[in-house]
Each structure stands twice: as structure tokens, then as C-alpha cells.
Write a protein that holds these residues in place. Structure first.
Motif, PDB file in Angstrom:
ATOM      1  N   ARG A 128       0.843  -1.200   0.000  1.00  0.00           N
ATOM      2  CA  ARG A 128       0.000   0.000   0.000  1.00  0.00           C
ATOM      3  C   ARG A 128       0.880   1.254   0.000  1.00  0.00           C
ATOM      4  O   ARG A 128       0.581   2.221  -0.709  1.00  0.00           O
ATOM      5  N   ALA A 129       1.968   1.235   0.750  1.00  0.00           N
ATOM      6  CA  ALA A 129       2.891   2.368   0.749  1.00  0.00           C
ATOM      7  C   ALA A 129       3.465   2.579  -0.654  1.00  0.00           C
ATOM      8  O   ALA A 129       3.588   3.727  -1.117  1.00  0.00           O
ATOM      9  N   GLN A 130       3.810   1.505  -1.343  1.00  0.00           N
ATOM     10  CA  GLN A 130       4.313   1.616  -2.712  1.00  0.00           C
ATOM     11  C   GLN A 130       3.277   2.303  -3.605  1.00  0.00           C
ATOM     12  O   GLN A 130       3.611   3.196  -4.378  1.00  0.00           O
ATOM     13  N   GLU A 131       2.021   1.886  -3.492  1.00  0.00           N
ATOM     14  CA  GLU A 131       0.955   2.495  -4.301  1.00  0.00           C
ATOM     15  C   GLU A 131       0.839   3.985  -4.010  1.00  0.00           C
ATOM     16  O   GLU A 131       0.721   4.792  -4.935  1.00  0.00           O
ATOM     17  N   LEU A 132       0.865   4.345  -2.725  1.00  0.00           N
ATOM     18  CA  LEU A 132       0.742   5.755  -2.353  1.00  0.00           C
ATOM     19  C   LEU A 132       1.951   6.568  -2.806  1.00  0.00           C
ATOM     20  O   LEU A 132       1.809   7.717  -3.240  1.00  0.00           O
ATOM     21  N   LEU A 133       3.135   5.983  -2.727  1.00  0.00           N
ATOM     22  CA  LEU A 133       4.327   6.681  -3.202  1.00  0.00           C
ATOM     23  C   LEU A 133       4.267   6.912  -4.710  1.00  0.00           C
ATOM     24  O   LEU A 133       4.723   7.935  -5.215  1.00  0.00           O
ATOM     25  N   GLU A 134       3.689   5.961  -5.432  1.00  0.00           N
ATOM     26  CA  GLU A 134       3.590   6.066  -6.890  1.00  0.00           C
ATOM     27  C   GLU A 134       2.515   7.054  -7.330  1.00  0.00           C
ATOM     28  O   GLU A 134       2.644   7.678  -8.377  1.00  0.00           O
ATOM     29  N   THR A 135       1.442   7.166  -6.550  1.00  0.00           N
ATOM     30  CA  THR A 135       0.260   7.877  -7.044  1.00  0.00           C
ATOM     31  C   THR A 135      -0.103   9.148  -6.302  1.00  0.00           C
ATOM     32  O   THR A 135      -1.048   9.836  -6.713  1.00  0.00           O
ATOM     33  N   THR A 136       0.575   9.477  -5.203  1.00  0.00           N
ATOM     34  CA  THR A 136       0.233  10.688  -4.443  1.00  0.00           C
ATOM     35  C   THR A 136       1.478  11.503  -4.144  1.00  0.00           C
ATOM     36  O   THR A 136       2.606  11.032  -4.334  1.00  0.00           O
ATOM     37  N   ASP A 137       1.231  12.706  -3.654  1.00  0.00           N
ATOM     38  CA  ASP A 137       2.322  13.566  -3.191  1.00  0.00           C
ATOM     39  C   ASP A 137       2.393  13.571  -1.670  1.00  0.00           C
ATOM     40  O   ASP A 137       3.064  14.413  -1.078  1.00  0.00           O
ATOM     41  N   HIS A 138       1.692  12.641  -1.009  1.00  0.00           N
ATOM     42  CA  HIS A 138       1.667  12.600   0.453  1.00  0.00           C
ATOM     43  C   HIS A 138       3.074  12.450   1.014  1.00  0.00           C
ATOM     44  O   HIS A 138       3.908  11.727   0.462  1.00  0.00           O
ATOM     45  N   ALA A 139       3.303  13.127   2.130  1.00  0.00           N
ATOM     46  CA  ALA A 139       4.572  13.000   2.834  1.00  0.00           C
ATOM     47  C   ALA A 139       4.693  11.595   3.420  1.00  0.00           C
ATOM     48  O   ALA A 139       3.690  10.901   3.614  1.00  0.00           O
ATOM     49  N   VAL A 140       5.899  11.183   3.707  1.00  0.00           N
ATOM     50  CA  VAL A 140       6.135   9.847   4.263  1.00  0.00           C
ATOM     51  C   VAL A 140       5.396   9.684   5.595  1.00  0.00           C
ATOM     52  O   VAL A 140       4.888   8.604   5.887  1.00  0.00           O
ATOM     53  N   ASP A 141       5.291  10.744   6.403  1.00  0.00           N
ATOM     54  CA  ASP A 141       4.524  10.674   7.658  1.00  0.00           C
ATOM     55  C   ASP A 141       3.072  10.294   7.395  1.00  0.00           C
ATOM     56  O   ASP A 141       2.504   9.459   8.098  1.00  0.00           O
ATOM     57  N   ALA A 142       2.463  10.923   6.397  1.00  0.00           N
ATOM     58  CA  ALA A 142       1.061  10.639   6.064  1.00  0.00           C
ATOM     59  C   ALA A 142       0.901   9.217   5.524  1.00  0.00           C
ATOM     60  O   ALA A 142      -0.068   8.526   5.839  1.00  0.00           O
ATOM     61  N   ILE A 143       1.861   8.776   4.740  1.00  0.00           N
ATOM     62  CA  ILE A 143       1.805   7.413   4.202  1.00  0.00           C
ATOM     63  C   ILE A 143       1.988   6.399   5.326  1.00  0.00           C
ATOM     64  O   ILE A 143       1.318   5.367   5.354  1.00  0.00           O
ATOM     65  N   ALA A 144       2.854   6.701   6.272  1.00  0.00           N
ATOM     66  CA  ALA A 144       3.041   5.811   7.429  1.00  0.00           C
ATOM     67  C   ALA A 144       1.724   5.664   8.180  1.00  0.00           C
ATOM     68  O   ALA A 144       1.338   4.551   8.558  1.00  0.00           O
ATOM     69  N   ALA A 145       1.018   6.764   8.388  1.00  0.00           N
ATOM     70  CA  ALA A 145      -0.270   6.700   9.087  1.00  0.00           C
ATOM     71  C   ALA A 145      -1.309   5.942   8.261  1.00  0.00           C
ATOM     72  O   ALA A 145      -2.066   5.131   8.794  1.00  0.00           O
ATOM     73  N   GLY A 148      -0.765   2.124   8.491  1.00  0.00           N
ATOM     74  CA  GLY A 148      -0.694   1.472   9.794  1.00  0.00           C
ATOM     75  C   GLY A 148       0.717   1.297  10.319  1.00  0.00           C
ATOM     76  O   GLY A 148       0.932   0.580  11.298  1.00  0.00           O
ATOM     77  N   MET A 149       1.687   1.949   9.701  1.00  0.00           N
ATOM     78  CA  MET A 149       3.074   1.837  10.151  1.00  0.00           C
ATOM     79  C   MET A 149       3.376   2.771  11.313  1.00  0.00           C
ATOM     80  O   MET A 149       4.420   2.651  11.937  1.00  0.00           O
ATOM     81  N   GLY A 150       2.493   3.732  11.555  1.00  0.00           N
ATOM     82  CA  GLY A 150       2.662   4.624  12.692  1.00  0.00           C
ATOM     83  C   GLY A 150       3.508   5.832  12.404  1.00  0.00           C
ATOM     84  O   GLY A 150       3.003   6.931  12.268  1.00  0.00           O
ATOM     85  N   THR A 151       4.820   5.647  12.288  1.00  0.00           N
ATOM     86  CA  THR A 151       5.727   6.779  12.095  1.00  0.00           C
ATOM     87  C   THR A 151       6.519   6.621  10.805  1.00  0.00           C
ATOM     88  O   THR A 151       6.685   5.506  10.294  1.00  0.00           O
ATOM     89  N   ALA A 152       7.027   7.752  10.328  1.00  0.00           N
ATOM     90  CA  ALA A 152       7.858   7.725   9.122  1.00  0.00           C
ATOM     91  C   ALA A 152       9.106   6.873   9.340  1.00  0.00           C
ATOM     92  O   ALA A 152       9.536   6.152   8.437  1.00  0.00           O
ATOM     93  N   THR A 153       9.652   6.927  10.546  1.00  0.00           N
ATOM     94  CA  THR A 153      10.852   6.138  10.850  1.00  0.00           C
ATOM     95  C   THR A 153      10.568   4.645  10.721  1.00  0.00           C
ATOM     96  O   THR A 153      11.355   3.904  10.123  1.00  0.00           O
TER      97      THR A 153
END
Length: 183
Positions: A128-145, A148-153
């Protein structure tokens, strides 16, 4: 004619060559990407269950598909989990939803996916993170949330371990460029 052992295919305009059968798929995806954009090439690659792009020696970016659902005991669980991918989920949560003990759930999961429930869940979150990285401009923090990964780290650590590159590198590699078909 010069052979470059570090690449999978060469596009010299009117002459295109590949390193072999698997590299021919890489070349075909290159042609789809060139003619129809990254989004189309990524979709074709997922359908073929191959990485959208590989340089010689590059880590594989194979998406882990959801197992085919049928009348197996976990058929309803997979979509339930994917609808809640952004939430903290435990093996106990999954077992409760599947109406099984955690041990029985783990046994069925291994049989259906070849992985433990948490390994499978992590793979789905990375996908899902791969899909969001490919298709959105969301920051890594937003993609982590959103995954369900919680934090960007945490996302960066799991993403790099699973995919082989950090999220920012993945985005640069697979993101459709402005003006490109499918962008």
C-alpha cells in the motif's frame, strides 16, 4: 556492437535489445512506460507479477498479491484486513475476526500465504505504501499513518528492509512524471 553486462536492456532508438528472456519483459515494460507512462507500465508489471523496472543488480520490486479468495476459512479475512490496513492490528484481532485461535489462524495463514499473519500484514502495508508513493504527493509521515506503520521512521525501516531502497528513492524511480501519460 558492444555488450554492456551491467544492464538488462538497451534502447538505442531504432534498435532495442535485451539480455535474455526475463530481460525481454523488462524491455517490454520499458516500451509501455515510454509510450503510455509509468502508471500503465506499473499496472502491467503488477499483472505479470514482475518488477516495474530493474537495473542490472537492482532489488526486486514484486508486489505481493492477496491470495485468491474462495471458500477457505480465511476468505473473508483478507478483505477485512485490507479495509483496516491503517489501523493497529494484532494476531489476536485477526484471529477473533476469523473466529479462530491465534495458533490455528497462524497455521491457516501459512498454508494460504506461506507467511505468518504479521509477515503478510507487513507485506500488505508495504504494498500500500508503494501504491501511495507512486500515485500521491503525500509525505512519508502521512503514508506511514495511512498504512498502519505509525511513524515515518518505522515505515522507512520496514520499507528499506523489504523493498531494498528507501521510500524517497522508490518514489523517484516509480512515480509518473508530470506530462507523462497516466500522470
Amino acid at each position: 556492437m558492444r555488450v554492456d553486462p551491467d544492464v538488462l536492456y538497451v534502447d538505442n532508438g531504432s534498435v532495442l535489445t535485451s539480455a535474455g528472456k526475463a530481460a525481454a519483459l523488462d524491455l517490454c515494460l520499458h516500451l509501455v512506460r515510454r509510450d503510455h507512462g509509468s502508471a500503465a507500465a506499473n499496472a502491467v508489471a503488477r499483472r505479470l507479477v514482475v518488477p516495474p523496472h530493474r537495473d542490472g543488480g537492482q532489488a526486486q520490486f514484486v508486489a505481493a498479491p492477496v491470495p485468491a479468495t474462495d471458500d477457505r476459512p480465511l476468505a473473508a479475512l483478507f478483505p477485512w484486513v485490507l479495509e483496516r490496513i491503517d489501523r493497529p492490528l494484532t494476531v489476536a484481532d485477526l484471529a477473533r475476526q476469523a473466529r479462530m485461535s491465534p495458533r490455528n489462524l497462524t497455521r491457516h495463514f501459512r498454508g494460504a500465504t506461506g507467511a505468518t499473519p504479521l509477515q503478510w500484514l507487513n507485506t500488505q502495508r508495504i504494498r500500500r505504501a508503494q501504491e501511495l508513493l507512486e500515485t500521491t504527493d503525500h509525505a512519508v509521515d502521512a503514508i506511514a499513518a495511512a498504512t498502519g506503520m505509525g511513524t515515518a521512521t518505522t515505515l522507512r525501516r520496514h520499507f528499506h528492509r523489504t523493498v531494498g531502497v528507501p521510500p524517497a528513492t522508490y518514489r523517484r524511480t516509480f512515480r509518473a512524471r508530470r506530462g507523462e501519460p497516466g500522470a
